[in-house]
Design a protein around this motif. Structure first.
Motif, short mmCIF file in Angstrom:
data_model
loop_
_atom_site.label_atom_id
_atom_site.label_comp_id
_atom_site.label_asym_id
_atom_site.label_seq_id
_atom_site.Cartn_x
_atom_site.Cartn_y
_atom_site.Cartn_z
N UNK A 139 -46.73 -89.06 -35.76
CA UNK A 139 -45.59 -88.36 -36.37
C UNK A 139 -45.87 -87.85 -37.78
N UNK A 140 -47.05 -88.13 -38.33
CA UNK A 140 -47.38 -87.57 -39.64
C UNK A 140 -47.74 -86.09 -39.56
N UNK A 141 -48.24 -85.64 -38.40
CA UNK A 141 -48.66 -84.26 -38.21
C UNK A 141 -47.88 -83.64 -37.06
N UNK A 142 -47.92 -82.30 -36.95
CA UNK A 142 -47.28 -81.65 -35.80
C UNK A 142 -48.01 -82.09 -34.53
N UNK A 143 -47.30 -82.10 -33.42
CA UNK A 143 -47.78 -82.76 -32.20
C UNK A 143 -49.13 -82.23 -31.69
N UNK A 144 -49.34 -80.90 -31.58
CA UNK A 144 -50.65 -80.45 -31.07
C UNK A 144 -51.81 -80.91 -31.96
N UNK A 145 -51.58 -80.89 -33.28
CA UNK A 145 -52.63 -81.33 -34.21
C UNK A 145 -52.88 -82.83 -34.06
N UNK A 146 -51.79 -83.59 -33.98
CA UNK A 146 -51.91 -85.04 -33.79
C UNK A 146 -52.69 -85.36 -32.53
N UNK A 147 -52.37 -84.64 -31.45
CA UNK A 147 -53.05 -84.88 -30.17
C UNK A 147 -54.55 -84.62 -30.30
N UNK A 148 -54.91 -83.54 -30.96
CA UNK A 148 -56.33 -83.24 -31.15
C UNK A 148 -57.01 -84.32 -31.98
N UNK A 149 -56.33 -84.81 -33.02
CA UNK A 149 -56.93 -85.82 -33.89
C UNK A 149 -57.16 -87.13 -33.14
N UNK A 150 -56.20 -87.53 -32.30
CA UNK A 150 -56.35 -88.78 -31.57
C UNK A 150 -57.32 -88.66 -30.39
N UNK A 202 -47.51 -103.93 -36.83
CA UNK A 202 -46.90 -103.03 -35.86
C UNK A 202 -46.03 -103.85 -34.91
N UNK A 203 -44.76 -103.49 -34.71
CA UNK A 203 -43.89 -104.28 -33.83
C UNK A 203 -44.30 -104.15 -32.37
N UNK A 204 -43.81 -105.07 -31.55
CA UNK A 204 -44.00 -104.96 -30.11
C UNK A 204 -43.27 -103.71 -29.60
N UNK A 205 -43.71 -103.24 -28.42
CA UNK A 205 -43.20 -101.97 -27.90
C UNK A 205 -41.68 -101.94 -27.81
N UNK A 206 -41.08 -102.99 -27.25
CA UNK A 206 -39.63 -102.98 -27.05
C UNK A 206 -38.89 -102.96 -28.38
N UNK A 207 -39.46 -103.60 -29.40
CA UNK A 207 -38.84 -103.56 -30.73
C UNK A 207 -38.89 -102.16 -31.31
N UNK A 208 -39.96 -101.44 -31.02
CA UNK A 208 -40.15 -100.11 -31.62
C UNK A 208 -39.54 -99.00 -30.77
N UNK A 209 -39.13 -99.29 -29.55
CA UNK A 209 -38.73 -98.26 -28.60
C UNK A 209 -37.64 -97.34 -29.15
N UNK A 210 -36.55 -97.90 -29.66
CA UNK A 210 -35.41 -97.07 -30.08
C UNK A 210 -35.83 -96.08 -31.16
N UNK A 211 -36.58 -96.56 -32.15
CA UNK A 211 -37.02 -95.67 -33.23
C UNK A 211 -37.98 -94.60 -32.70
N UNK A 212 -38.87 -94.99 -31.79
CA UNK A 212 -39.81 -94.02 -31.21
C UNK A 212 -39.07 -92.95 -30.41
N UNK A 213 -38.08 -93.36 -29.63
CA UNK A 213 -37.31 -92.39 -28.85
C UNK A 213 -36.64 -91.37 -29.76
N UNK A 214 -36.06 -91.85 -30.87
CA UNK A 214 -35.39 -90.93 -31.80
C UNK A 214 -36.40 -89.97 -32.42
N UNK A 215 -37.57 -90.47 -32.78
CA UNK A 215 -38.58 -89.62 -33.41
C UNK A 215 -39.15 -88.61 -32.42
N UNK A 216 -39.36 -89.03 -31.18
CA UNK A 216 -39.85 -88.10 -30.16
C UNK A 216 -38.85 -86.97 -29.95
#
Length: 655
Positions: free
Chosen positions: A190-201, A337-351
């Motif tokens: 989420x620090x970069x725009x999605x296509x750029x992030x995807x290329x970096x990872x 880094x929290x466990x997936x279920x702890x982070x889910x709500x925030x990740x969904x909002x950011x996505x």
């Protein structure tokens, strides 16, 4: 002919909403022959049953009467025309739009994006890039030209003609990173725009990506390294500010001051107290220097590196400098880094907020096309480009009689056919505001896709109440809730505040309910440092006025002394309760929040009646309840309520 597709859909929504009630059965009660249905009552009852049973248990019959009262108030709001006000329409439409948003998300795509984001969240990557810009609304020739240019740069790097860093400094239009040879440092999801992030990872470490397209242009991404994600850190800091372009003398004085504070920390003086007293970051100083938890790329680099270098809570850095001045940081807590279920709500909002959310929207659009038998006619769409004049690209085209000439369909959807003229209508509607493409053909297709998406999503939005009962219940509940608030403000809450005569009459008739218990007349003085506390005690014993003492010491440090004056009713102040029964000056043996506390007890006031000014808030609340009861009584007289007992008896078995 559809002159304004968006307006047409909005009108369809408005006209279709009231018809949904006609499709329902089981009238629970009527208000002046206006039906309220059993399914609506059941939905509200089940939603609020658990909370209601905990706070104020009610039988189904009692809840029915409450619901009738609620509907009477809403009925009166509509009678007074509150549902026609622009303020109501705006608030309701905004909330409905937020409720509708999840229905335009493909959960399969969303879940994949959320999982992908979490996996990336576990790592920080360091990458560099070279960027070549694209013009706004580029045509195919511009896109191809820039793509070939950046592809040539890539080939030159891979062949050894130029290093990546040299190419970045020479060619990249991102001048900030170009100065560093393209290096962007570490970043995470989420620090970069999605296509750029995807290329970096996705690019292997040490390798160079193929050209990547974003809204900024084309990029080459070089991945340097990966590391486990740093997570977040919570720290406190003390800052001695240094203005931009400060002279050497100013910098010297600031540095001298931060090292004096550092010596106090090493002498075990409390970090939070020193932050309150000395830090120039006033927003954090009042909280003992505490900052909200943060991850990478939030603070300036120097601050981030020092903060994450601390691993043991309560340890601190030596003084260091950033562009804002000199700092000392103390670690409060590290957050992995929290466990997936702890982070889910925030990740969904950011996505959803992030550009990748469009992938889910596109999947929904495709499903709707299949559900409603969408079909498009490319030949007829291309014919529009031949019909348009070049003046359109300059916002200067004013066609005549095109409705008669442009009758062929461009797409069909849900049994409706949209013609070439409909698409031209849409294009003309946006002609003045829309940035134009390079060619008429590209402009037509751009507007066609926008027109199709606008209509399909608007059409589906107009049918949500019909397709999804839960959505209908929520929408109705919120609409009634807004009306309830407005009518209560008009008939009860606002009236109680404005009717000063009625309020005083109510108070006089019910004075026996507004009485003081025994109170302590006292002054509580809190002192930050022990040295000042001893001086304050001497002054208090000399009968020096408290305000005089506070003003003298607070000239140097505004927070050195705080003063709180009574009277205090028993049970309303912790310190007063501790010293209850004492008289005169009392120095508490234990500190409160690190401060010495003195209580100057002047005496006790026996129980007695309160004045209206002393209990106005409580009286207003009681008066509002009184007005509401009277108002409800008048509504039950004004409107005829008929309960269908047989329907209620049937649904009572489900409650």
């Amino acid at each position: 002919m559809i002159r304004n597709a968006i307006a047409a859909i909005a009108l369809f929504v408005t006209l279709s909403l009231p018809t949904f009630a006609q499709q329902k059965t089981g009238v629970l009660f009527t208000i002046d022959d206006e039906p309220v249905y059993a399914d609506e009552f059941l939905a509200i009852y089940r939603k609020n049953k658990e909370i209601g049973q905990q706070l104020d248990p009610k039988s189904p019959q009692e809840y029915l009467q409450m619901y009738i009262d609620f509907k009477l108030k809403v009925k009166e709001a509509r009678t007074q025309g509150l549902d026609t006000l622009e303020s109501f329409k705006n608030e309701f439409n905004n909330y409905r739009a937020s409720l509708a948003r999840p229905y335009f998300i493909d959960n399969t795509v969303k879940e994949a994006l959320v999982n992908e984001a979490y996996n990336r969240m576990l790592k920080d990557v360091r990458a560099g890039h070279i960027m070549l810009e694209l013009p706004q609304n580029p045509g195919p020739s511009d896109t191809l030209r820039v793509y070939n240019e950046i592809l040539k740069i890539r080939q030159d790097i891979l062949s050894g003609k130029i290093t990546f860093e040299e190419a970045a400094r020479k060619f990249s239009k991102d001048t900030y990173s170009a100065n560093n040879g393209g290096d962007l440092g570490f970043f995470t999801v989420f620090n970069m725009v999605y296509p750029f992030e995807t290329a970096a990872y996705n690019t292997p470490i040490g390798e160079l990506s193929m050209p990547i397209r974003t809204q900024f242009g084309y990029h080459l991404v070089k991945k340097y390294e990966e590391r486990p994600a740093r997570g977040q850190v919570e720290v406190a800091h003390i800052m001695v500010g240094v203005p931009p372009n400060a002279d050497s003398a100013t910098v010297f004085e600031a540095e001298k001051k931060i090292f004096e504070i550092f010596e106090k920390i090493k002498s075990f003086e409390p970090f939070d107290a020193l932050a309150r007293q000395y830090s120039d970051d006033k927003s954090s100083a009042r909280n003992g220097g505490k900052l909200p938890p943060f991850g990478i790329n939030v603070m300036v680099k120097e601050f981030e590196e020092k903060a994450f270098s601390l691993t043991i809570p309560s340890t601190y850095t030596e003084p260091f400098r950033t562009p804002y001045g000199f700092h000392i940081i103390q670690l409060i807590k590290r957050y992995p880094i929290p466990q997936f279920e702890e982070a889910r709500a925030e990740l969904e909002a950011k996505v959803q907020r992030d550009g990748r959310g469009n992938l889910s929207r596109e999947a929904v659009l495709q499903k709707l096309k299949e559900e409603y038998n969408y079909q498009e006619y490319p030949k007829n769409i291309n014919a529009i480009a031949k019909y348009l004049k070049p003046a359109y690209l300059k916002n200067e085209w004013t066609p005549e009689n095109y409705e008669k000439k442009m009758k062929k369909p461009v797409f069909t959807f849900a049994g409706k056919s949209f013609t070439q003229a409909d698409l031209i209508d849409f294009m003309l509607l946006n002609q003045a505001q829309d940035a134009k493409s390079e060619t008429l053909e590209r402009e037509v297709w751009k507007n066609f896709h926008r027109f199709v998406e606008t209509y399909i999503l608007s059409y589906e939005d107009s049918r949500l109440e019909e397709k999804y009962p839960d959505f209908r219940y929520l929408v109705n509940e919120y609409r009634d809730g807004i009306l309830l608030f407005e009518i209560m403000e008009r008939e009860v809450w606002g009236k109680a505040l404005k009717d000063t005569t009625g309020l005083r009459d109510f108070f006089e008739k019910h004075r026996q309910f507004y009485q003081w218990n025994e109170r302590m007349q006292a002054t509580i003085v809190k002192v930050t440092t022990d040295q000042t506390a001893n001086q304050v005690e001497r002054e208090l014993k000399r009968k020096t006025p408290v305000d005089t003492i506070a003003n003298r010491f607070n000239r140097v440090n505004p927070l050195e002394i705080t003063v709180e004056k009574g009277p205090f009713e028993k049970g309303t102040n912790e310190i007063a309760d501790i010293v209850w029964g004492r008289k005169g000056l009392y120095r508490m043996p234990d500190k409160q929040d690190g401060r010495t506390v003195f209580v100057l007890i002047e005496g006790y006031i026996p129980p007695g009646p309160k004045k209206l000014e002393e209990t106005r808030g409580l009286v207003i609340t009681d008066y509002q309840n009184h007005l509401e009861k009277e108002w409800l009584s008048s509504l039950r007289t004004k409107y005829t309520v008929t309960v269908h007992q047989e329907v209620f008896d049937t649904i009572s078995r489900e409650l």
